[in-house]
Design an enzyme around this catalytic site. Structure first.
Site, PDB file in Angstrom:
ATOM      1  CG  ASN A 151      12.369   8.904  -4.940  1.00 16.50           C
ATOM      2  OD1 ASN A 151      12.048   9.698  -5.812  1.00 16.50           O
ATOM      3  ND2 ASN A 151      11.575   8.615  -3.921  1.00 16.50           N
ATOM      4  CB  SER A 211      -0.939   0.010   1.202  1.00 15.78           C
ATOM      5  OG  SER A 211      -0.206  -0.011   2.418  1.00 15.78           O
ATOM      6  N   GLY A 212       2.147   1.176   0.186  1.00 17.58           N
ATOM      7  CA  GLY A 212       2.993   2.366   0.191  1.00 17.58           C
ATOM      8  C   GLY A 212       3.403   2.787  -1.199  1.00 17.58           C
ATOM      9  CE1 TYR A 213       2.527   8.014  -1.849  1.00 18.95           C
ATOM     10  CE2 TYR A 213       4.404   8.808  -0.570  1.00 18.95           C
ATOM     11  CZ  TYR A 213       3.095   8.935  -0.983  1.00 18.95           C
ATOM     12  OH  TYR A 213       2.354   9.987  -0.526  1.00 18.95           O
ATOM     13  CB  CYS A 261      16.507   6.014  -3.655  1.00 16.23           C
ATOM     14  SG  CYS A 261      16.206   7.145  -2.276  1.00 16.23           S
TER      15      CYS A 261
END
Length: 341
Positions: free
Chosen positions: A308, A10-12, A147
């Site tokens: 990133n 559910s995160g980026y 990143c």
């Protein structure tokens, strides 16, 4: 078709994994877990995935066996999940910071908490194709680097043989707000973040240890949050053992990355984008690297830029998957970025 799942979807980073895996011609995405959103459709959280899948989030505890599991959990949460997930997949690809460092004491020094699964650290292969391609081809556990660490390592790699012995390399990182993740606190609200250049790590950024571990260089790193949503750029200053002309440096960079599908050398004298710029890499798996010579000191300023969330995260993970499965590395990763944006 290779059966894959995403834990912490559910995160980026999880959303980018879903986007890339749904478009990958050789995988079947069969599970995406989220404790908070269990039972809801993926596109209710990631609206860019509308009409791409009817899959719903499932509870992590109900995860079945899969060929490959991607773990996009937060720091320390991965340490608790990994021992169980290693039994659920033929290959586990972890995008958290928890298994990036080989030494548990170094982890504790940089993250302020003891490592609770130190016996598993040596099992993980660093998920950086440019330096660990051979090991990735047979890995059953992969740890994708951070990143800005990825950007710095790729910027510095051609210069390692030229660096002055014992020299201190400085790395100045800049990153957009998505680097803070979906759980960002008040400091990343739009009202507080917009228009600022916030030096959130003036010294001792955690990626120092990753960069040193891979390059062998002594590194000191700072990091600044900038106005962008996506994108990371690093500017590295490297004292050299001897003076080098621009032509020699260019040859070293080109030789180092000639056969790399996702690293491009960008060091031009003219044009709007003479050195690596993250804006035009949005959504792509490219990392652009470049350099400039400081004629006054003989040092080299090395620059790298990437998205990133893609080459700095999900795209790098999918590239590792491709290597592990023996597929062409660019499979499912052909997006070139956008301009203008």
């Amino acid at each position: 078709m290779t059966d894959v799942a995403v834990v912490g979807a559910s995160g980026y980073i999880g959303g980018e994994l879903l986007r890339l895996l749904l478009g990958h011609p050789r995988v079947r995405l069969s599970a995406a877990t989220s404790t908070r959103y269990a039972g809801r459709r993926l596109d209710s959280v990631h609206p860019n995935l509308r009409d791409q899948t009817d899959l719903t989030f499932s509870e992590p505890e109900r995860l079945a066996d899969h060929d490959v599991v991607f773990l996009a959990a937060s720091r320390t949460a991965a340490m608790a999940l990994v021992p169980r997930l290693l039994d659920r997949a033929k290959c586990l690809v972890d995008l958290s910071p928890d298994f990036r460092l080989r030494d548990p004491d170094t982890y504790a020094d940089h993250y302020g908490t003891p490592h609770t699964a130190p016996e598993l650290l040596d099992r993980f292969v660093p998920g950086l194709p440019e330096s660990h391609r051979t090991d990735l081809a047979s890995a059953d556990a992969v740890s994708v680097p951070g990143c800005m660490a990825t950007a710095a390592i790729l910027a510095l790699r051609p210069l390692v043989p030229l660096a002055a012995p014992g020299a201190l390399v400085t790395v100045d990182g800049r990153i957009g707000s998505s680097g803070s993740g979906v759980g960002a606190t008040q400091v990343n609200l739009h009202a507080e973040r917009s228009g600022v250049m916030r030096l959130f790590a003036p010294a001792g950024h955690r990626h120092e240890a990753e960069i040193t571990q891979t390059t062998g260089l002594a590194v000191r790193m700072s990091a600044t949050g900038v106005e962008a949503v996506r994108g990371a750029q690093v500017v590295c200053r490297v004292p050299l053992a001897r003076p080098c002309r621009e032509a020699e440096l260019r040859r070293r960079y080109l030789d180092c990355y000639r056969d790399e599908p996702f690293v491009r050398v960008v060091a031009q004298r003219r044009g709007l984008y003479r050195l690596p710029e993250p804006k035009i890499l949005t959504g792509s798996n490219f990392c652009d690297v470049g350099f400039a010579v400081d004629d006054r000191t003989g040092a080299v300023v090395a620059v790298a830029a990437l998205d990133n969330l893609v080459k700095g995260g999900a795209g790098n993970a999918v590239q590792c998957l491709n290597i592990r499965m023996g597929w062409p590395e660019s499979t499912g990763l052909g997006f070139a970025g956008l301009h203008p944006i």
